[in-house]
Design a protein around this motif. Structure first.
Motif, PDB file in Angstrom:
ATOM      1  N   ASN A 121     -89.982 -98.890 -53.608  1.00 51.71           N
ATOM      2  CA  ASN A 121     -88.833 -98.502 -53.368  1.00 51.71           C
ATOM      3  C   ASN A 121     -87.756 -99.246 -54.081  1.00 51.71           C
ATOM      4  N   ASN A 122     -87.300 -99.002 -55.280  1.00 56.85           N
ATOM      5  CA  ASN A 122     -86.141 -99.555 -55.839  1.00 56.85           C
ATOM      6  C   ASN A 122     -85.300 -98.875 -55.758  1.00 56.85           C
ATOM      7  N   SER A 123     -83.828 -99.297 -55.355  1.00 55.85           N
ATOM      8  CA  SER A 123     -82.693 -98.638 -55.192  1.00 55.85           C
ATOM      9  C   SER A 123     -82.146 -98.009 -56.413  1.00 55.85           C
ATOM     10  N   ASN A 124     -82.505 -98.535 -57.522  1.00 57.22           N
ATOM     11  CA  ASN A 124     -81.935 -97.996 -58.578  1.00 57.22           C
ATOM     12  C   ASN A 124     -82.993 -97.084 -59.399  1.00 57.22           C
ATOM     13  N   GLN A 125     -84.100 -96.894 -58.735  1.00 61.91           N
ATOM     14  CA  GLN A 125     -85.165 -96.191 -59.254  1.00 61.91           C
ATOM     15  C   GLN A 125     -85.636 -94.948 -58.187  1.00 61.91           C
ATOM     16  N   ASN A 126     -85.112 -94.063 -58.099  1.00 61.42           N
ATOM     17  CA  ASN A 126     -85.187 -93.061 -57.072  1.00 61.42           C
ATOM     18  C   ASN A 126     -86.306 -92.280 -57.415  1.00 61.42           C
ATOM     19  N   ILE A 127     -87.577 -92.572 -57.012  1.00 59.80           N
ATOM     20  CA  ILE A 127     -88.755 -91.778 -57.561  1.00 59.80           C
ATOM     21  C   ILE A 127     -88.903 -90.099 -57.156  1.00 59.80           C
ATOM     22  N   ILE A 173    -105.389 -95.366 -64.107  1.00 54.77           N
ATOM     23  CA  ILE A 173    -103.896 -94.552 -64.082  1.00 54.77           C
ATOM     24  C   ILE A 173    -103.864 -93.899 -65.082  1.00 54.77           C
ATOM     25  N   ASN A 174    -103.505 -92.612 -64.978  1.00 56.56           N
ATOM     26  CA  ASN A 174    -103.272 -91.742 -66.025  1.00 56.56           C
ATOM     27  C   ASN A 174    -101.964 -91.145 -66.196  1.00 56.56           C
ATOM     28  N   VAL A 175    -101.131 -91.129 -67.501  1.00 53.42           N
ATOM     29  CA  VAL A 175     -99.947 -90.882 -67.614  1.00 53.42           C
ATOM     30  C   VAL A 175     -99.633 -90.138 -68.713  1.00 53.42           C
ATOM     31  N   TYR A 176     -98.733 -89.229 -68.236  1.00 51.17           N
ATOM     32  CA  TYR A 176     -98.188 -88.395 -69.632  1.00 51.17           C
ATOM     33  C   TYR A 176     -96.705 -89.034 -69.756  1.00 51.17           C
ATOM     34  N   VAL A 177     -96.462 -89.725 -70.534  1.00 48.61           N
ATOM     35  CA  VAL A 177     -94.933 -90.160 -70.632  1.00 48.61           C
ATOM     36  C   VAL A 177     -94.057 -89.273 -71.164  1.00 48.61           C
ATOM     37  N   PRO A 178     -92.791 -88.783 -70.745  1.00 49.28           N
ATOM     38  CA  PRO A 178     -91.808 -87.943 -71.456  1.00 49.28           C
ATOM     39  C   PRO A 178     -91.733 -88.357 -72.752  1.00 49.28           C
ATOM     40  N   ASP A 214     -85.834 -94.264 -67.952  1.00 44.82           N
ATOM     41  CA  ASP A 214     -86.245 -94.254 -66.408  1.00 44.82           C
ATOM     42  C   ASP A 214     -87.514 -94.376 -65.916  1.00 44.82           C
ATOM     43  N   TRP A 215     -88.252 -93.183 -66.715  1.00 39.16           N
ATOM     44  CA  TRP A 215     -89.714 -92.991 -66.031  1.00 39.16           C
ATOM     45  C   TRP A 215     -90.354 -94.294 -66.498  1.00 39.16           C
ATOM     46  N   LEU A 216     -90.193 -94.634 -67.709  1.00 40.01           N
ATOM     47  CA  LEU A 216     -91.201 -96.052 -67.976  1.00 40.01           C
ATOM     48  C   LEU A 216     -90.729 -97.122 -66.978  1.00 40.01           C
ATOM     49  N   ASN A 217     -89.296 -97.211 -66.753  1.00 43.05           N
ATOM     50  CA  ASN A 217     -89.013 -98.406 -65.911  1.00 43.05           C
ATOM     51  C   ASN A 217     -89.401 -98.180 -64.639  1.00 43.05           C
TER      52      ASN A 217
END
Length: 281
Positions: free
Chosen positions: A84-90, A110-115, A130-133
DNA sequence: ATGGCAGAAGCATTCTGA
């Protein structure tokens, strides 16, 4: 243990090609991206007939990821969690199904489809960064928990100019910008290794070729699909290759599968019931 | 600079991808 990742650009359109490929290659784990289907309509049976279990996290038309494995996945999680990161609202990422993770054979898959991000000027580009962060924060949390990780998928980033067929033309643009590369490096830090680059130092190896402009025939591609492993796994690494052959199929996906072979053949799943008995690294 | 190609939704054409 053979672990593969493949952006199939629609599971339903590509189903027979995927099954054919699995019959040839016999992967232990296959991570799919861009399945483009809601979970209720994912064609599970063809994989179960081959002896695999299937975990899906999809949506209509866009995105969608799946883990297909011989050993049933444990602790399956859909989307980001655990930080839970205040600047990263998941919460804002929940409507795009781009990440699924699970424990298999003592490894955190961990399987990802990065935007994709569209272009540096697009507001989708900010979403990508943001998604990568958030992925970096997610990995921080996994690291804290001592997980041994295999992070793979379609990253939509060429890590270096060696990974682009025409870097002069594309450097600095989408998938090849400094911001994206920095964001990717922040995910990897010093904990994860690009398995492909352990074996291959040269340019000219691609995992994606645009459908347009005859790109596959002209071999004008990019390497944007990756398998990253915890450095603790490096001594178990037997090979990492891109299988470009399915890109030559009729009605192919625009991506080719990437696969890594880890020397874990003698590992019994039961060993991992007790975390103390992780394979010696 | 634009368009080329492909898939989904849905039935003509638009949206999205990379």
């Amino acid at each position: 243990m053979l672990i593969a990742t493949w952006n199939v650009n629609s599971i339903r359109t590509r189903l027979s090609q995927i099954i054919d490929w699995m019959n040839q290659v016999n992967p232990d784990i296959l991570c799919l991206q861009e399945t483009k289907v809601i979970d209720e309509c994912f064609p599970v049976e063809p994989f179960e007939k081959l002896g695999y279990s299937v975990e899906v996290y999809g949506q209509k038309s866009y995105n969608g990821v799946a883990i297909i494995s011989k050993i049933k996945a444990k602790n399956v999680k859909k989307g980001f969690y655990g930080f839970n990161n205040s600047n990263q609202n998941i919460e804002i990422f929940k409507d795009q199904k781009r990440l699924i993770s699970a424990e298999i054979n003592g490894i955190k898959i961990i399987n990802v489809y990065v935007p994709n991000g569209s272009s540096l000027e697009s507001n989708k580009f900010g979403y990508k960064i943001d998604w990568l962060n958030s992925l970096a924060s997610f990995l921080d949390e996994q690291e804290k928990n001592g997980e041994i990780i295999c992070l793979m998928g379609d990253f939509n980033v060429a890590p270096s100019n060696l990974d682009i067929h025409d870097p002069k033309k594309y450097e600095g643009g989408i998938m090849a910008s400094e911001m994206e590369r920095n964001a990717l490096n922040n995910v990897l830090q010093k904990r994860l290794i690009d398995a492909f680059r352990i074996f291959e130092k040269n340019t000219g190896h691609w995992s994606w070729w645009d459908y347009r402009n005859n790109a596959y025939v002209l071999n004008k591609g990019w390497r944007i699909d990756h398998i990253y492993i915890s450095k603790e796994l490096s001594s178990k690494l037997k090979s990492c290759v891109i299988d470009s052959s399915p890109r030559g199929n009729l009605q192919p996906s625009d991506h080719a599968p990437v696969m890594v072979d880890l020397n874990l053949n003698d590992i019994n799943e039961d060993i991992f019931e007790d975390e103390e008995n992780f394979f010696d690294i």
